[in-house]
Design a protein around this motif. Structure first.
Motif, PDB file in Angstrom:
ATOM      1  N   UNK A 123       0.824  -1.204   0.000  1.00 35.48           N
ATOM      2  CA  UNK A 123       0.000   0.000   0.000  1.00 35.48           C
ATOM      3  C   UNK A 123       0.861   1.258   0.000  1.00 35.48           C
ATOM      4  N   UNK A 124       2.026   1.200   0.610  1.00 39.24           N
ATOM      5  CA  UNK A 124       2.948   2.337   0.559  1.00 39.24           C
ATOM      6  C   UNK A 124       3.503   2.510  -0.854  1.00 39.24           C
ATOM      7  N   UNK A 125       3.814   1.393  -1.502  1.00 34.88           N
ATOM      8  CA  UNK A 125       4.472   1.428  -2.806  1.00 34.88           C
ATOM      9  C   UNK A 125       3.508   1.846  -3.913  1.00 34.88           C
ATOM     10  N   UNK A 126       2.272   1.299  -3.884  1.00 36.00           N
ATOM     11  CA  UNK A 126       1.388   1.417  -5.036  1.00 36.00           C
ATOM     12  C   UNK A 126       0.213   2.377  -4.857  1.00 36.00           C
ATOM     13  N   UNK A 127       0.006   2.931  -3.656  1.00 33.94           N
ATOM     14  CA  UNK A 127      -1.200   3.742  -3.409  1.00 33.94           C
ATOM     15  C   UNK A 127      -1.312   4.925  -4.355  1.00 33.94           C
ATOM     16  N   UNK A 128      -0.188   5.542  -4.703  1.00 36.56           N
ATOM     17  CA  UNK A 128      -0.192   6.650  -5.660  1.00 36.56           C
ATOM     18  C   UNK A 128       0.147   6.149  -7.064  1.00 36.56           C
ATOM     19  N   UNK A 129       1.140   5.262  -7.157  1.00 36.41           N
ATOM     20  CA  UNK A 129       1.655   4.846  -8.462  1.00 36.41           C
ATOM     21  C   UNK A 129       0.618   4.095  -9.298  1.00 36.41           C
ATOM     22  N   UNK A 130      -0.148   3.197  -8.671  1.00 39.05           N
ATOM     23  CA  UNK A 130      -1.059   2.367  -9.464  1.00 39.05           C
ATOM     24  C   UNK A 130      -2.226   3.157 -10.056  1.00 39.05           C
ATOM     25  N   UNK A 131      -2.967   3.947  -9.272  1.00 36.72           N
ATOM     26  CA  UNK A 131      -4.034   4.738  -9.904  1.00 36.72           C
ATOM     27  C   UNK A 131      -3.501   5.705 -10.963  1.00 36.72           C
ATOM     28  N   UNK A 132      -2.345   6.316 -10.671  1.00 37.27           N
ATOM     29  CA  UNK A 132      -1.765   7.249 -11.644  1.00 37.27           C
ATOM     30  C   UNK A 132      -1.367   6.531 -12.925  1.00 37.27           C
ATOM     31  N   UNK A 133      -0.857   5.317 -12.802  1.00 38.59           N
ATOM     32  CA  UNK A 133      -0.468   4.535 -13.976  1.00 38.59           C
ATOM     33  C   UNK A 133      -1.677   4.203 -14.841  1.00 38.59           C
ATOM     34  N   UNK A 134      -2.771   3.790 -14.206  1.00 38.81           N
ATOM     35  CA  UNK A 134      -3.979   3.462 -14.966  1.00 38.81           C
ATOM     36  C   UNK A 134      -4.566   4.714 -15.626  1.00 38.81           C
ATOM     37  N   UNK A 135      -4.577   5.812 -14.890  1.00 39.96           N
ATOM     38  CA  UNK A 135      -5.172   7.046 -15.397  1.00 39.96           C
ATOM     39  C   UNK A 135      -4.411   7.598 -16.601  1.00 39.96           C
ATOM     40  N   UNK A 136      -3.094   7.460 -16.596  1.00 43.06           N
ATOM     41  CA  UNK A 136      -2.265   8.044 -17.666  1.00 43.06           C
ATOM     42  C   UNK A 136      -1.871   7.027 -18.731  1.00 43.06           C
ATOM     43  N   UNK A 137      -2.381   5.784 -18.630  1.00 43.38           N
ATOM     44  CA  UNK A 137      -2.053   4.740 -19.609  1.00 43.38           C
ATOM     45  C   UNK A 137      -0.551   4.456 -19.622  1.00 43.38           C
ATOM     46  N   UNK A 138       0.000   4.226 -18.416  1.00 50.20           N
ATOM     47  CA  UNK A 138       1.424   3.904 -18.305  1.00 50.20           C
ATOM     48  C   UNK A 138       1.722   2.504 -18.841  1.00 50.20           C
ATOM     49  N   UNK A 139       0.783   1.581 -18.605  1.00 54.02           N
ATOM     50  CA  UNK A 139       0.948   0.213 -19.099  1.00 54.02           C
ATOM     51  C   UNK A 139      -0.434  -0.383 -19.353  1.00 54.02           C
ATOM     52  N   UNK A 140      -1.192   0.292 -20.225  1.00 52.97           N
ATOM     53  CA  UNK A 140      -2.543  -0.150 -20.503  1.00 52.97           C
ATOM     54  C   UNK A 140      -3.538   0.465 -19.526  1.00 52.97           C
ATOM     55  N   UNK A 141      -4.813   0.397 -19.874  1.00 48.95           N
ATOM     56  CA  UNK A 141      -5.874   0.917 -19.014  1.00 48.95           C
ATOM     57  C   UNK A 141      -6.891  -0.178 -18.744  1.00 48.95           C
ATOM     58  N   UNK A 142      -7.523  -0.179 -17.574  1.00 46.25           N
ATOM     59  CA  UNK A 142      -8.513  -1.217 -17.251  1.00 46.25           C
ATOM     60  C   UNK A 142      -9.740  -1.113 -18.144  1.00 46.25           C
ATOM     61  N   UNK A 143     -10.160  -2.254 -18.691  1.00 45.40           N
ATOM     62  CA  UNK A 143     -11.338  -2.357 -19.555  1.00 45.40           C
ATOM     63  C   UNK A 143     -11.260  -1.444 -20.770  1.00 45.40           C
ATOM     64  N   UNK A 144     -10.035  -1.037 -21.135  1.00 40.50           N
ATOM     65  CA  UNK A 144      -9.827  -0.213 -22.311  1.00 40.50           C
ATOM     66  C   UNK A 144     -10.402   1.183 -22.210  1.00 40.50           C
ATOM     67  N   UNK A 145     -10.590   1.696 -21.001  1.00 40.83           N
ATOM     68  CA  UNK A 145     -11.169   3.030 -20.822  1.00 40.83           C
ATOM     69  C   UNK A 145     -10.219   4.087 -21.373  1.00 40.83           C
ATOM     70  N   UNK A 146     -10.766   5.193 -21.818  1.00 38.66           N
ATOM     71  CA  UNK A 146      -9.964   6.287 -22.360  1.00 38.66           C
ATOM     72  C   UNK A 146      -9.159   6.926 -21.228  1.00 38.66           C
ATOM     73  N   UNK A 147      -7.817   7.017 -21.374  1.00 40.42           N
ATOM     74  CA  UNK A 147      -7.007   7.612 -20.298  1.00 40.42           C
ATOM     75  C   UNK A 147      -7.202   9.118 -20.213  1.00 40.42           C
ATOM     76  N   UNK A 148      -6.809   9.680 -19.074  1.00 36.80           N
ATOM     77  CA  UNK A 148      -6.845  11.127 -18.855  1.00 36.80           C
ATOM     78  C   UNK A 148      -8.246  11.717 -19.038  1.00 36.80           C
ATOM     79  N   UNK A 149      -9.244  10.960 -18.619  1.00 35.94           N
ATOM     80  CA  UNK A 149     -10.632  11.429 -18.656  1.00 35.94           C
ATOM     81  C   UNK A 149     -11.251  11.198 -17.278  1.00 35.94           C
ATOM     82  N   UNK A 150     -12.360  11.879 -16.967  1.00 35.05           N
ATOM     83  CA  UNK A 150     -13.034  11.610 -15.689  1.00 35.05           C
ATOM     84  C   UNK A 150     -13.420  10.140 -15.525  1.00 35.05           C
ATOM     85  N   UNK A 151     -13.886   9.515 -16.615  1.00 31.39           N
ATOM     86  CA  UNK A 151     -14.220   8.096 -16.555  1.00 31.39           C
ATOM     87  C   UNK A 151     -12.981   7.259 -16.282  1.00 31.39           C
TER      88      UNK A 151
END
Length: 531
Positions: A123-151
């Motif tokens: 939780x210390x390592x990934x609490x910031x890194x993981x959501x930020x990675x998904x949001x910015x498409x660092x290594x793919x996005x969950x369910x193919x959602x458009x990155x850098x959007x409210x959704x």
């Protein structure tokens, strides 16, 4: 008199009867030497052929993830359903250790220990890194959602919670409850093989049980050594980030971190659970709570409270889509994150599950499952919303390094977020301390678990034996990091994850065995008029 239920769990096996006492150790005469030989062979082979070992184990890991992705997800879903069912079934009233058993630890200390051992450092390592990675498409996005959007932001938080919520804790709960029940209610040794007595009978004391325990020890020590190695890199990066003019954060600092953590873990092991793991776990939870409250009230408080609601809603509404292994359009993200996580949690389950079992005597099945499954999930929602939500807010508002550069080093994401809040130097230092103390508690509790398995299920083996395993974990991480670097640690991690595939079937069998054992116990209690 009522119906008399025969106790089918009687065995003539005596804990320690297969042990050999030498050099101040009390060792199982099969599990200990075979485990030691395999560990030594792995370390030597990885150091001599780092690239070849890395490619071989990475291939095994990738193959397991690609070919058995559906199996990992469906099994994890089954573990959640099974655990939730136990809460509401009549067997939930059964008390671990018998009807008169009393808890050894307070609720707060008990929860602090299971949480620190389970995933505190993650939780210390990934609490910031993981959501930020998904949001910015660092290594793919969950369910193919458009990155850098409210959704994309909402789904990033929901997917992060999916990886750190009910599913991993259900995996731990299955192992922990199985071992606690068969040890404290049926008088079997505190070792993985005991959970299979309803299926294998006295054969668990032979080679089938030996193989189960050897695999469990390998998964535990490789997982702990990997985390210690990568954690040393994170701590060194944090120190370099905090003191850029005096600390470079290179190999020497990483080795120093490993030596320091191992030394403190050794002292903690010598002090025992009450004076070691319990004390450090309580301290960890206290410091973590202070850091969380600081970010909550000094950061964008209103936005964070909104994130708590949005994260919960996104987690609940997307859980079924994220749990479906078929017809996925986000295969890169799905295999690189979800399936990898499930294999990793399963490979860690012998260690975390056994430690939770060790400290859970006196709780009812219902209390156990609720505390291990529901409570950590609720707290993790708050933790991820505070830190992950703050990180995404900074990216959305163009604040700091995360917004300007994205994820360049996941180990720095937490510190980059804290840098934009008041008292950044102090909070970053507290973050580093938390990382280190979480590693100490993981190493300490892991040493107790490995010691119990390799001594045939004893919980009172010589202290020197526990020290041996604490030092061994640190030595493996230090040697591989010093000689082989990231490549050797990645090979070690791949080896640990590869164990997740065969151990998935072990956990599925454990569910059946536990269900059978709990119903048998309920029948005995009803016959005796105690339920």
């Amino acid at each position: 008199m009522g119906n008399v239920v025969k106790d089918e769990y009687h065995t003539d096996y005596v804990v320690g009867q297969d042990n050999v006492a030498k050099f101040g150790f009390d060792m199982h005469n099969i599990v200990f030497p075979f485990t030691a030989i395999l560990i030594l062979a792995f370390v030597i082979g990885t150091l001599i052929f780092p690239e070849g070992a890395g490619n071989l184990l990475a291939g095994a890991k990738n193959g397991a993830i690609a070919l058995f992705d559906w199996g990992f997800l469906l099994s994890a879903n089954l573990f959640v359903i099974f655990c939730l069912a136990l809460i509401f079934m009549p067997v939930g009233k059964i008390r671990i250790g018998g009807v008169d058993a009393k808890p050894e630890f307070s609720l707060l200390s008990w929860f602090a220990m299971l949480f620190a051992a389970g995933m505190g450092i993650g939780l210390m390592f990934w609490a910031v890194a993981e959501p930020a990675a998904y949001y910015t498409d660092w290594f793919g996005t969950p369910l193919g959602v458009e990155p850098n959007t409210p959704e994309g932001a909402n789904l990033a938080m929901g997917a992060t919670m999916y990886h750190w919520g009910l599913h991993p804790w259900a995996i731990y709960a299955v192992v922990g409850l199985s071992l606690a029940f068969f040890t404290y209610n049926k008088g079997l040794p505190l070792t993985i093989r005991s959970a299979f007595f309803p299926i294998l009978g006295d054969r668990v004391w032979g080679w089938p049980g030996n193989i189960i325990d050897i695999v469990a020890v390998l998964a535990t020590i490789f997982g702990l050594a990997t985390s210690l190695g990568f954690g040393a890199q994170q701590a060194a990066s944090g120190l370099s980030f905090l003191f850029p003019e005096t600390i470079e954060g290179g190999l020497n600092v990483q080795i120093a971190v490993i030596v320091g953590v191992t030394a403190i873990a050794t002292i903690s092991v010598l002090r025992g659970i009450h004076g070691g793991v319990k004390l450090l776990s309580n301290l960890n939870i206290f410091i973590a709570a202070l850091l969380l409250l600081f970010v909550l009230f000094v950061g964008s408080t209103l936005s964070i409270f909104q994130w708590i609601w949005q994260t919960t809603a996104s987690y609940a509404t997307n859980m079924f889509s994220l749990s479906n292994p078929f017809g996925r359009e986000d295969s890169t993200w799905f295999h690189g994150w979800t399936v990898f996580y499930w294999a990793w949690w399963i490979s860690w389950s012998p260690f975390v599950g056994m430690f939770i079992a060790r400290v859970s005597k006196g709780r009812t099945v219902r209390q156990f499952v609720t505390a291990v499954l529901i409570v950590p999930t609720v707290i993790t929602v708050v933790w991820m919303s505070v830190f992950g939500g703050s990180g995404i807010d900074q990216i959305q508002n163009g604040i700091g390094a995360l917004a300007a550069e994205g994820i360049t080093d996941e180990s720095l994401a937490m510190f980059q977020m804290l840098e934009n809040l008041p008292l950044a130097a102090i909070t970053s230092f507290i973050g580093i301390v938390l990382v280190l103390v979480f590693f100490v508690t993981s190493s300490d509790s892991g040493s107790l678990v490995i010691d119990s398995i390799t001594s045939g299920g004893k919980i009172d083996a010589p202290k020197g034996q526990r020290v041996f395993w604490a030092v061994t974990e640190g030595a493996i991480a230090g040697v591989l990091l010093y000689i082989g670097g990231d490549q050797a640690l990645s090979a070690l991690q791949a080896g640990a994850v590869s164990v997740g595939l065969p151990f998935t079937f072990v956990l599925l069998a454990m569910c059946y065995s536990l269900f059978k054992g709990l119903n048998h116990e309920r029948g005995l209690l009803i016959a005796e008029g105690k339920m």
